[in-house]
Scaffold this active site. Structure first.
Site, mmCIF file in Angstrom:
data_model
loop_
_atom_site.group_PDB
_atom_site.id
_atom_site.type_symbol
_atom_site.label_atom_id
_atom_site.label_comp_id
_atom_site.label_asym_id
_atom_site.label_seq_id
_atom_site.Cartn_x
_atom_site.Cartn_y
_atom_site.Cartn_z
ATOM 1 N N GLU A 193 0.868 -1.106 -0.066
ATOM 2 C CA GLU A 193 0.021 -0.075 0.188
ATOM 3 C C GLU A 193 0.780 1.178 0.129
ATOM 4 O O GLU A 193 0.762 2.210 1.140
ATOM 5 C CB GLU A 193 -0.934 -0.013 0.989
ATOM 6 N N GLU B 274 -5.757 -10.919 -1.171
ATOM 7 C CA GLU B 274 -6.388 -10.529 0.031
ATOM 8 C C GLU B 274 -8.020 -10.624 -0.332
ATOM 9 O O GLU B 274 -8.652 -9.790 0.467
ATOM 10 C CB GLU B 274 -6.010 -9.394 0.603
HETATM 11 C C1 XIL Z 1 -5.319 -6.298 8.618
HETATM 12 C C2 XIL Z 1 -5.639 -7.632 9.847
HETATM 13 O O1 XIL Z 1 -6.519 -8.330 8.985
HETATM 14 C C3 XIL Z 1 -6.056 -6.800 10.979
HETATM 15 O O2 XIL Z 1 -6.036 -8.250 12.104
HETATM 16 C C4 XIL Z 1 -5.146 -6.004 11.518
HETATM 17 O O3 XIL Z 1 -5.710 -5.458 12.589
HETATM 18 C C5 XIL Z 1 -4.805 -4.959 10.560
HETATM 19 O O4 XIL Z 1 -4.351 -5.406 9.221
HETATM 20 N N1 XIL Z 1 -4.222 -4.893 3.833
HETATM 21 C C6 XIL Z 1 -3.419 -5.605 4.165
HETATM 22 C C7 XIL Z 1 -3.396 -6.443 5.559
HETATM 23 O O5 XIL Z 1 -2.385 -5.665 3.592
HETATM 24 O O6 XIL Z 1 -2.306 -6.662 6.155
HETATM 25 C C8 XIL Z 1 -4.481 -5.873 6.515
HETATM 26 O O7 XIL Z 1 -4.601 -6.949 7.516
HETATM 27 C C9 XIL Z 1 -5.952 -5.758 5.852
HETATM 28 C C10 XIL Z 1 -5.635 -4.704 4.666
#
Ligand code: XIL
Length: 361
Positions: free
Chosen positions: A172, A278
């Protein structure tokens, strides 16, 4: 008589009260997991189907259910051949003090993956989020921060050389307008921290595939243009980048077009791999009955799997979890989004069947 009355009172009033109180005082704790064969699917598994189609299928994995829920472990091992640590590799978890690493969580996940013939996807090495206080409040000089980042990346990648073959190096990092997301790395080191991160990871494991992972860059858009331009700039500068991860956190109201396939195609033309990293599709938004929204969710899952299968450079299809019982949508976003492919009782949803069907053709 009096004694009987007291007993009846206890049974009729106090016991239900205690039960109610217990349940309502722990609203986020799900009921115990079913231990029977409820999670069985049609006898095949997504991972066996995916293997035949030359694509990997993965899920983000949280430590707590992995340690405490036997059904979770069983379904995970049966259905997926890629494991992504949901939080175990985040900077604050794995590197809690300047001179101290905590590999216990990630080692548990790596051991599980190994025992079940799963690959691990390293996630994420460089992110603006989930940084420890010692780092954010440390008042380090530019040279010190560069050294902290190099040491972090090379310690973590080096430790798992030969065990973790694919990494989300940067997570990101660009905005829609092509500028970089604010972070301690950007402010103190400058945008070159990104090239450096990839180069350092490559030095630590020259065979690993290194990804840049981004959200809302699935379709052709201003944001995905920025991602594309940034990645092609890296390639021109000779930076060892091998793929782009498309996160695909979406709502069921998402109306996509052929533009996801077009975007994946143009990334391929750069010579890069793509992975869906994701995916989850929340049904919390949108109108219409729940069943309708679930059907729409299933269609999106199936369509995205087909898009991935039709692009030879689309390597992995990973979701941000696999059961609605444990999803960041509930704990983090605070919605009942039911965004995954198994329901809260580990029963395969329409979304599961849509993936199965797409993989079976
Ligand atoms: C999220 C997790 O799912 C949560 O448990 C944590 O509190 C915050 O991060 N994009 C990503 C992930 O790359 O690492 C994120 O994961 C969700 C959004």
């Amino acid at each position: 008589m009096k004694y009987r009355l007291v007993l009846a009172l206890v049974v009729l009033v106090l016991v239900p009260f205690l039960i109610t109180f217990r349940v309502s005082s722990t609203p986020s704790a799900p009921p115990p997991s079913p231990t029977t064969a409820i999670a069985d699917t049609s006898g095949t598994s997504l991972r066996s189907l995916a293997q035949k189609r030359g694509v990997s299928i993965g899920a983000a994995v949280a430590l707590e259910p992995l340690q405490n829920d036997a059904t979770y472990r069983k379904v995970l091992a049966r259905e997926f051949n890629v494991l992504v640590p949901e939080n175990a590799m985040k900077f604050a978890v794995i590197h809690p003090k300047r001179n101290q690493y905590n590999f216990a969580q990630i080692d548990t996940l790596v051991a599980f993956a190994k025992a079940h013939g799963m690959q691990v996807r390293g996630h994420p090495l460089v992110w603006h989020y989930s940084l420890p206080n010692w780092l954010e409040k440390g008042n380090f000089t530019r040279e010190e921060l560069k050294e902290i980042l190099r040491e972090h990346i090379q310690t973590v990648v080096g430790r798992y050389r030969g065990q973790i073959a694919v990494w989300d190096i940067a997570n990101e990092v660009v905005t829609r307008d092509g500028s970089f997301v604010d972070s301690i790395w950007l402010r103190e080191i400058g945008p070159e921290y990104l090239d450096l991160a990839f180069r350092w990871a490559h030095e630590a494991d020259p065979k690993a595939r290194l990804y840049y992972n981004e959200y809302s860059a699935e379709e052709i858009s201003e944001k995905s243009d920025s991602v594309y331009n940034f990645a092609s700039g890296m390639l021109q500068r000779g930076v060892p980048i091998h793929g782009i991860g498309l996160q695909m956190h979406k709502l069921v109201t998402w109306s996509f077009s052929s533009s996801v396939a077009d975007n994946i195609k143009r990334i391929g033309k750069l010579g890069l791999e793509v992975s869906i990293t994701e995916m989850d599709i929340s049904i919390a938004e949108g109108t219409g009955p729940r069943e309708e929204r679930l059907a729409k969710q299933a269609r999106i899952y199936g369509d995205m799997m087909r898009v991935c299968l039709s692009a030879p450079h689309c390597k992995t299809f990973a979701m941000w979890g696999f059961t609605d019982r444990y999803t960041w949508a509930t704990s983090w976003l605070g919605t009942e989004g039911a965004p995954l492919i198994f329901d809260e009782s580990f029963r395969p949803k329409g979304s599961y069947k849509a993936l199965e069907e797409a993989l079976s053709r």
